[in-house]
Write a protein that holds these residues in place. Structure first.
Motif, PDB file in Angstrom:
ATOM      1  N   ARG A   1       0.830  -1.216   0.000  1.00 10.02           N
ATOM      2  CA  ARG A   1       0.000   0.000   0.000  1.00 10.02           C
ATOM      3  C   ARG A   1       0.861   1.261   0.000  1.00 10.02           C
ATOM      4  O   ARG A   1       0.493   2.270  -0.610  1.00 10.02           O
ATOM      5  CB  ARG A   1      -0.947   0.007   1.201  1.00 10.02           C
ATOM      6  N   THR A   2       1.997   1.210   0.689  1.00  5.50           N
ATOM      7  CA  THR A   2       2.916   2.348   0.668  1.00  5.50           C
ATOM      8  C   THR A   2       3.406   2.599  -0.753  1.00  5.50           C
ATOM      9  O   THR A   2       3.485   3.751  -1.208  1.00  5.50           O
ATOM     10  CB  THR A   2       4.106   2.097   1.608  1.00  5.50           C
ATOM     11  N   ASN A   3       3.727   1.520  -1.478  1.00  3.77           N
ATOM     12  CA  ASN A   3       4.119   1.642  -2.881  1.00  3.77           C
ATOM     13  C   ASN A   3       3.024   2.303  -3.710  1.00  3.77           C
ATOM     14  O   ASN A   3       3.304   3.088  -4.617  1.00  3.77           O
ATOM     15  CB  ASN A   3       4.425   0.255  -3.463  1.00  3.77           C
ATOM     16  N   TRP A   4       1.793   1.975  -3.427  1.00  2.00           N
ATOM     17  CA  TRP A   4       0.660   2.532  -4.175  1.00  2.00           C
ATOM     18  C   TRP A   4       0.331   3.963  -3.759  1.00  2.00           C
ATOM     19  O   TRP A   4      -0.381   4.666  -4.473  1.00  2.00           O
ATOM     20  CB  TRP A   4      -0.594   1.700  -3.943  1.00  2.00           C
ATOM     21  N   GLY A   5       0.785   4.375  -2.585  1.00  2.00           N
ATOM     22  CA  GLY A   5       0.375   5.664  -2.036  1.00  2.00           C
ATOM     23  C   GLY A   5      -1.063   5.656  -1.568  1.00  2.00           C
ATOM     24  O   GLY A   5      -1.735   6.693  -1.571  1.00  2.00           O
ATOM     25  N   MET A   6      -1.540   4.498  -1.139  1.00  2.00           N
ATOM     26  CA  MET A   6      -2.949   4.339  -0.752  1.00  2.00           C
ATOM     27  C   MET A   6      -3.087   4.282   0.763  1.00  2.00           C
ATOM     28  O   MET A   6      -2.471   3.461   1.431  1.00  2.00           O
ATOM     29  CB  MET A   6      -3.510   3.057  -1.365  1.00  2.00           C
ATOM     30  N   LYS A   7      -3.914   5.175   1.296  1.00  2.00           N
ATOM     31  CA  LYS A   7      -4.239   5.191   2.717  1.00  2.00           C
ATOM     32  C   LYS A   7      -5.742   5.121   2.892  1.00  2.00           C
ATOM     33  O   LYS A   7      -6.499   5.609   2.042  1.00  2.00           O
ATOM     34  CB  LYS A   7      -3.698   6.440   3.415  1.00  2.00           C
TER      35      LYS A   7
END
Length: 326
Positions: free
Chosen positions: A316-322
């Protein structure tokens, strides 16, 4: 085996399956909780639950309850796990056990400090076929393991109010089905991956619809995963070594594995392995969990879940998704 009183939080479909399994293994269910009185009453009647609570916290604090089983949407897991551990209860929580790695590390540390068993509800930890496959790998018959490939794809009907598509409820393929794929991959890697590469397609609600994920360990074993919420895929895992490979279909509750020995570039030899019954998957899970309580420790399941939680967090960090609540 010691008799344990279980309390179930949630009355959805997986709670129904778990209730049937608890009745099969233990012959009874001590308690269940759900804020919906109507749903709770129906569930209790169908499953023979002795005590009901519209307030889950009241059930958690019932001194007669030994184990809390959590079958709620992901976003409620963290708080219920903490409350249950602080109340001195062992906890079995459905996947994803927490929505991020920080939450996982906190509850895992709390369980250790309280000397309580905490486990994530991955059936593949408990299916007997996996012991046969691990024994095969340890024997050296597959050679050195170099690659794991794993797929999980479901076709969910779009409903923006459904938790699968709700960002507020930590929806998306990664937490819903990605945990199973990642747990499968991690079980067959000899060490924790230190490289995560990934690409994602987002759904219109902002959750991840499908993704490809590559993991690599310090000694360069690799795992390749494909996930989707809107394209059906076989639940298929392949573990490949220098002397052959093993294929496991419907891997969350697998009972069979097909082995191909690649004797040379042109010759193959085949073997079929079988063990267990898929319909008893949750019974195996309950029995192993209660055995862990009896013995005072698990058999490495929480360590695998730790790596799964951290891998999913890195993805998720790679995706920039929070998620909105993070």
């Amino acid at each position: 085996m010691t008799k344990y009183n279980w309390g179930i939080i949630g009355t959805g479909w997986i709670a129904h399956e778990m209730a049937d399994a608890l009745n099969a293994v233990n012959g009874e269910i001590y308690a269940a909780a759900n804020p919906s009185e109507a749903d709770l009453a129906k569930f209790a009647q169908e499953k023979g639950v002795k005590h009901t609570y519209t307030d889950p916290e009241a059930m958690i604090n019932d001194p007669q309850v030994d184990v809390i089983y959590i079958a709620t949407p992901h976003t409620f897991h963290y708080q219920y796990i903490k409350d249950a551990l602080n109340a001195g209860k062992h906890v079995l929580c459905e996947k994803a056990i927490t929505v991020n790695a920080a939450q996982f590390d906190e509850v895992a540390s709390l369980a250790k400090a309280k000397n309580l068993i905490l486990m994530e509800g991955f059936t593949l930890y408990h299916m007997p076929i996996y012991q046969k496959v691990q024994d095969l790998i340890k024997s050296g018959k597959l050679g050195d393991i170099h690659m794991v490939q794993v797929n999980f794809g479901s076709l969910k009907d779009f409903d923006p109010k459904n938790r699968f598509f709700s960002k507020d409820l930590a929806g998306g393929a990664l937490l819903d089905i990605g945990g199973y794929a990642t747990a499968f991959a991690r079980m067959f890697l000899s060490e924790t991956p230190n490289t995560v590469l990934t690409s994602v397609k987002f759904f219109e609600t902002g959750v991840d619809e499908q993704s490809g994920i590559i993991l690599k360990t310090p000694h360069e074993q690799m795992a390749v995963m494909a996930l989707s919420l809107r394209a059906k895929q076989p639940k298929r895992g392949v573990v490949s070594g220098t002397k052959g490979y093993v294929e496991i279909n419907t891997y969350p509750r697998a009972t069979e594995a097909d082995v191909t020995y690649t004797l040379d570039a042109h010759t193959e030899k085949h073997e079929h392995l079988s063990a267990g019954k898929s319909e008893e998957a949750l019974q195996y899970e309950i029995s192993d969990f209660q055995k862990a309580i009896d013995e005072g420790h698990d058999h490495g399941e929480l360590a695998v879940s730790r790596d799964v939680a951290h891998i999913l967090n890195s993805v998720r960090t790679n995706w920039g998704m929070k998620y909105p609540f993070e």
